[in-house]
Design a protein around this motif. Structure first.
Motif, PDB file in Angstrom:
ATOM      1  N   ASN A  96       8.758 -13.763  -4.974  1.00 44.23           N
ATOM      2  CA  ASN A  96       8.141 -13.980  -3.671  1.00 44.23           C
ATOM      3  C   ASN A  96       8.211 -12.746  -2.783  1.00 44.23           C
ATOM      4  O   ASN A  96       8.211 -12.838  -1.555  1.00 44.23           O
ATOM      5  CB  ASN A  96       8.800 -15.169  -2.974  1.00 44.23           C
ATOM      6  N   ALA A  97       8.238 -11.588  -3.412  1.00 47.02           N
ATOM      7  CA  ALA A  97       8.201 -10.322  -2.686  1.00 47.02           C
ATOM      8  C   ALA A  97       6.808  -9.725  -2.798  1.00 47.02           C
ATOM      9  O   ALA A  97       6.028 -10.077  -3.694  1.00 47.02           O
ATOM     10  CB  ALA A  97       9.233  -9.355  -3.258  1.00 47.02           C
ATOM     11  N   SER A  98       6.496  -8.817  -1.879  1.00 44.44           N
ATOM     12  CA  SER A  98       5.241  -8.072  -1.978  1.00 44.44           C
ATOM     13  C   SER A  98       5.531  -6.703  -2.589  1.00 44.44           C
ATOM     14  O   SER A  98       6.635  -6.157  -2.439  1.00 44.44           O
ATOM     15  CB  SER A  98       4.594  -7.912  -0.603  1.00 44.44           C
ATOM     16  N   TYR A  99       4.532  -6.143  -3.256  1.00 45.44           N
ATOM     17  CA  TYR A  99       4.711  -4.915  -4.023  1.00 45.44           C
ATOM     18  C   TYR A  99       3.646  -3.901  -3.639  1.00 45.44           C
ATOM     19  O   TYR A  99       2.508  -4.257  -3.342  1.00 45.44           O
ATOM     20  CB  TYR A  99       4.612  -5.203  -5.528  1.00 45.44           C
ATOM     21  N   MET A 100       4.028  -2.624  -3.684  1.00 43.12           N
ATOM     22  CA  MET A 100       3.065  -1.564  -3.426  1.00 43.12           C
ATOM     23  C   MET A 100       1.964  -1.581  -4.481  1.00 43.12           C
ATOM     24  O   MET A 100       2.209  -1.859  -5.658  1.00 43.12           O
ATOM     25  CB  MET A 100       3.750  -0.198  -3.432  1.00 43.12           C
ATOM     26  N   ASN A 101       0.737  -1.315  -4.013  1.00 40.21           N
ATOM     27  CA  ASN A 101      -0.440  -1.197  -4.887  1.00 40.21           C
ATOM     28  C   ASN A 101      -0.878  -2.517  -5.508  1.00 40.21           C
ATOM     29  O   ASN A 101      -1.573  -2.523  -6.520  1.00 40.21           O
ATOM     30  CB  ASN A 101      -0.194  -0.162  -6.001  1.00 40.21           C
ATOM     31  N   ARG A 102      -0.492  -3.636  -4.884  1.00 44.55           N
ATOM     32  CA  ARG A 102      -1.004  -4.920  -5.364  1.00 44.55           C
ATOM     33  C   ARG A 102      -1.865  -5.611  -4.315  1.00 44.55           C
ATOM     34  O   ARG A 102      -2.226  -6.779  -4.467  1.00 44.55           O
ATOM     35  CB  ARG A 102       0.148  -5.834  -5.803  1.00 44.55           C
ATOM     36  N   GLY A 103      -2.181  -4.913  -3.237  1.00 45.77           N
ATOM     37  CA  GLY A 103      -3.136  -5.440  -2.277  1.00 45.77           C
ATOM     38  C   GLY A 103      -2.519  -5.926  -0.987  1.00 45.77           C
ATOM     39  O   GLY A 103      -1.295  -5.922  -0.798  1.00 45.77           O
ATOM     40  N   VAL A 104      -3.388  -6.338  -0.085  1.00 47.47           N
ATOM     41  CA  VAL A 104      -2.980  -6.843   1.212  1.00 47.47           C
ATOM     42  C   VAL A 104      -2.048  -8.039   1.041  1.00 47.47           C
ATOM     43  O   VAL A 104      -2.230  -8.844   0.129  1.00 47.47           O
ATOM     44  CB  VAL A 104      -4.217  -7.212   2.057  1.00 47.47           C
ATOM     45  N   VAL A 105      -1.062  -8.151   1.916  1.00 50.72           N
ATOM     46  CA  VAL A 105      -0.051  -9.206   1.806  1.00 50.72           C
ATOM     47  C   VAL A 105      -0.349 -10.337   2.781  1.00 50.72           C
ATOM     48  O   VAL A 105      -0.554 -10.100   3.977  1.00 50.72           O
ATOM     49  CB  VAL A 105       1.364  -8.666   2.106  1.00 50.72           C
ATOM     50  N   ILE A 106      -0.346 -11.551   2.293  1.00 56.16           N
ATOM     51  CA  ILE A 106      -0.429 -12.738   3.139  1.00 56.16           C
ATOM     52  C   ILE A 106       0.970 -13.341   3.206  1.00 56.16           C
ATOM     53  O   ILE A 106       1.564 -13.684   2.181  1.00 56.16           O
ATOM     54  CB  ILE A 106      -1.425 -13.766   2.580  1.00 56.16           C
ATOM     55  N   THR A 107       1.505 -13.448   4.419  1.00 58.91           N
ATOM     56  CA  THR A 107       2.870 -13.929   4.622  1.00 58.91           C
ATOM     57  C   THR A 107       2.813 -15.275   5.333  1.00 58.91           C
ATOM     58  O   THR A 107       2.531 -15.337   6.525  1.00 58.91           O
ATOM     59  CB  THR A 107       3.685 -12.922   5.452  1.00 58.91           C
ATOM     60  N   LYS A 108       3.075 -16.348   4.584  1.00 56.18           N
ATOM     61  CA  LYS A 108       2.930 -17.700   5.145  1.00 56.18           C
ATOM     62  C   LYS A 108       3.880 -17.937   6.311  1.00 56.18           C
ATOM     63  O   LYS A 108       3.538 -18.575   7.301  1.00 56.18           O
ATOM     64  CB  LYS A 108       3.170 -18.752   4.063  1.00 56.18           C
ATOM     65  N   TYR A 109       5.094 -17.423   6.190  1.00 55.35           N
ATOM     66  CA  TYR A 109       6.085 -17.593   7.246  1.00 55.35           C
ATOM     67  C   TYR A 109       6.997 -16.387   7.276  1.00 55.35           C
ATOM     68  O   TYR A 109       7.168 -15.672   6.294  1.00 55.35           O
ATOM     69  CB  TYR A 109       6.919 -18.871   7.044  1.00 55.35           C
ATOM     70  N   THR A 110       7.596 -16.155   8.440  1.00 57.05           N
ATOM     71  CA  THR A 110       8.621 -15.120   8.589  1.00 57.05           C
ATOM     72  C   THR A 110       9.896 -15.822   9.053  1.00 57.05           C
ATOM     73  O   THR A 110      10.336 -16.783   8.449  1.00 57.05           O
ATOM     74  CB  THR A 110       8.166 -14.022   9.563  1.00 57.05           C
ATOM     75  N   GLY A 111      10.500 -15.362  10.150  1.00 57.88           N
ATOM     76  CA  GLY A 111      11.702 -16.008  10.660  1.00 57.88           C
ATOM     77  C   GLY A 111      12.946 -15.602   9.904  1.00 57.88           C
ATOM     78  O   GLY A 111      12.948 -14.666   9.108  1.00 57.88           O
TER      79      GLY A 111
END
Length: 465
Positions: free
Chosen positions: A359-374
């Motif tokens: 459930n992490a975002s990675y460089m060079n895999r595109g724009v990140v959609i983050t459902k929640y932060t907090g």
């Protein structure tokens, strides 16, 4: 070609995976390289929220935006801007539909972690003159020692005159720095906790060391600094009280890597989303719904103040639009949708323990959609609905925008927030969308150019949906 097995076909149909953009669509690489040339220029010229706002306004005016008049009459395709105190900006393209169908909002922020000069900053100690600072936003204080620093900001003189100050960016400018202990004498410093390796009151910026040539002056080096500032800018020590002066890393944005695939610079959180949404807003010509592209201040300290998203300035702008069309503002807000344009923490393989890899975002895999932060139990988050997540992801799929999802670290590791909660509290569906960043909040942050470009594509798709 080897025929795919039933299991392989089923796997491709049912499983969700992400991959490097160059493998998914090699054509994006060249487009990303070209797009980020303008992005680097924007970063270099936009070291503070005031500079970013001014650059956004200059770019907007050059592309046909005119100052918004609450009593004006506008038609579909008209482009307007609203300048909030020179520190926050709204750009809008009037849509074909009435705002009783809602507006499409993209909100980024143009402030970044930095050091602010205190109201009475100038002092001398052992014949060295310093500026005392108060750090702004979440920083690792030790990262700001022993690097070249620049100073940007404004001073309002006692006669009302405004003076702009910019020192440290030109090739022949001096720069400034914060000193640190040499390793040979750092035995006790090494025993400090990380947060106190350099303490807040040790973030003192060296500005001069030559005394003013008068033996009757008690603090002669301080006077040298004041005399030079007065000669160039006409200011006195009293007028620092009327100032907003910010200390930031000196130097411009740079390509990173032998392949030049990354951008390294100060302030990419969140000016990367400001630039990408700005380019998307400008490219929007005749949208179905009115666009409201916001470039806000004060996110790094909680979105407070007149130019932050806790202020009502965005709602006031939408209220004016509603009044022009005889629409109830409550209706306009409830039908509106928003992308909270902010970055996420990219997976750093040097420090894998803070991330949950699935459930992490990675460089060079595109724009990140983050459902929640907090943090912890989702404290302080917006937490977008399943319906709006589907709306956004289906839109990006339809427009062939490469995207991924991301979470801000492991559940109990820490966390953070964005402006999304301040937008959604006005009954507007909102989700965070942005770029994965390595070394976030450091004086030199890292992004991948392909992620920057696909974030622009996402904002363009949303504003024109």
């Amino acid at each position: 070609m080897e025929e795919k097995t039933k299991g392989k076909l089923l796997e491709e149909m049912l499983c969700y995976t992400t991959e490097h953009i160059a493998k998914a669509d090699e054509s994006i690489v060249a487009k990303s390289m070209e797009f980020c040339e303008g992005y680097k220029d924007f970063l270099t010229a936009s070291k503070t929220e005031r500079l970013a706002a001014a650059n956004i306004l200059d770019i907007a005016k050059a592309n046909g935006y005119v100052e918004f008049n609450p009593d004006g009459i506008y038609s579909a395709g008209d482009k307007v801007y609203y300048n909030n105190r020179g520190k926050a900006v709204i750009l809008s393209t009037i849509g074909k539909q009435s705002v009783d169908n809602g507006v499409n909002i993209v909100v980024s922020h143009i402030d970044s972690p930095r050091l602010d000069l205190k109201p009475n900053p100038l002092y001398e100690n052992t014949e060295i003159a310093y500026f005392k600072t108060h750090y702004y936003g979440g920083i690792k204080k030790y990262q700001w020692a022993t690097i070249p620093l620049a100073i940007h900001g404004v001073v309002i003189k006692t006669n009302g005159e405004r003076v702009d100050i910019h020192i440290g960016e030109e090739a022949d400018d001096p720069v400034f720095c914060i000193t640190d202990l040499l390793p040979h004498l750092a035995k006790d410093q090494r025993e400090r906790k990380l947060n106190d390796v350099i303490k807040g009151e040790e973030l003192n910026v060296v500005i001069a060391s030559m005394p003013y040539p008068d033996e009757n002056v008690k603090e002669a080096v301080k006077l040298t600094a004041l005399a030079l500032l007065n000669e160039k800018y006409g200011i006195t020590e009293r007028e620092f009280i009327n100032a907003e002066l910010e200390v930031v890393p000196a130097g411009g944005a740079r390509d990173v890597g032998l392949d030049r695939s990354m951008v390294g610079a100060y302030g990419q959180d969140d000016r990367v989303c400001a630039y990408t949404s700005l380019m998307a807003e400008i490219e929007t010509k005749m949208p179905t719904k009115t666009t409201v592209s916001v470039y806000a201040d004060k996110e790094e300290t909680g979105s407070n103040g007149t130019t932050g998203m806790e202020s009502d300035f965005v709602e006031h702008f939408i209220t004016y639009l509603s009044q022009m069309q005889n629409v109830n503002i409550v209706t306009a807000l409830s039908k509106s949708k928003c992308l909270s344009a902010d970055v996420n923490a990219g997976y750093d393989p040097t420090f894998p323990d803070v991330m949950e890899p699935r459930n992490a975002s990675y460089m060079n895999r595109g724009v990140v959609i983050t459902k929640y932060t907090g943090s912890a139990g989702k404290g302080g988050t917006n937490d977008s609905s399943a319906e709006f997540m589907a709306e956004v992801t289906n839109l990006l799929d339809a427009k062939n925008v490469i995207w991924q999802t991301g979470e801000l670290g492991k559940v109990d590791m820490g966390g953070g927030g964005t402006v999304a909660k301040f937008v959604s509290q006005r009954n507007i569906d909102t989700v965070d969308v942005g770029v994965p960043v390595l070394s976030m909040h450091a004086p030199f942050e890292l992004t991948a150019k392909t992620d920057v470009y696909t974030t622009y594509q996402a904002f363009l798709a949303f504003l024109n949906r």
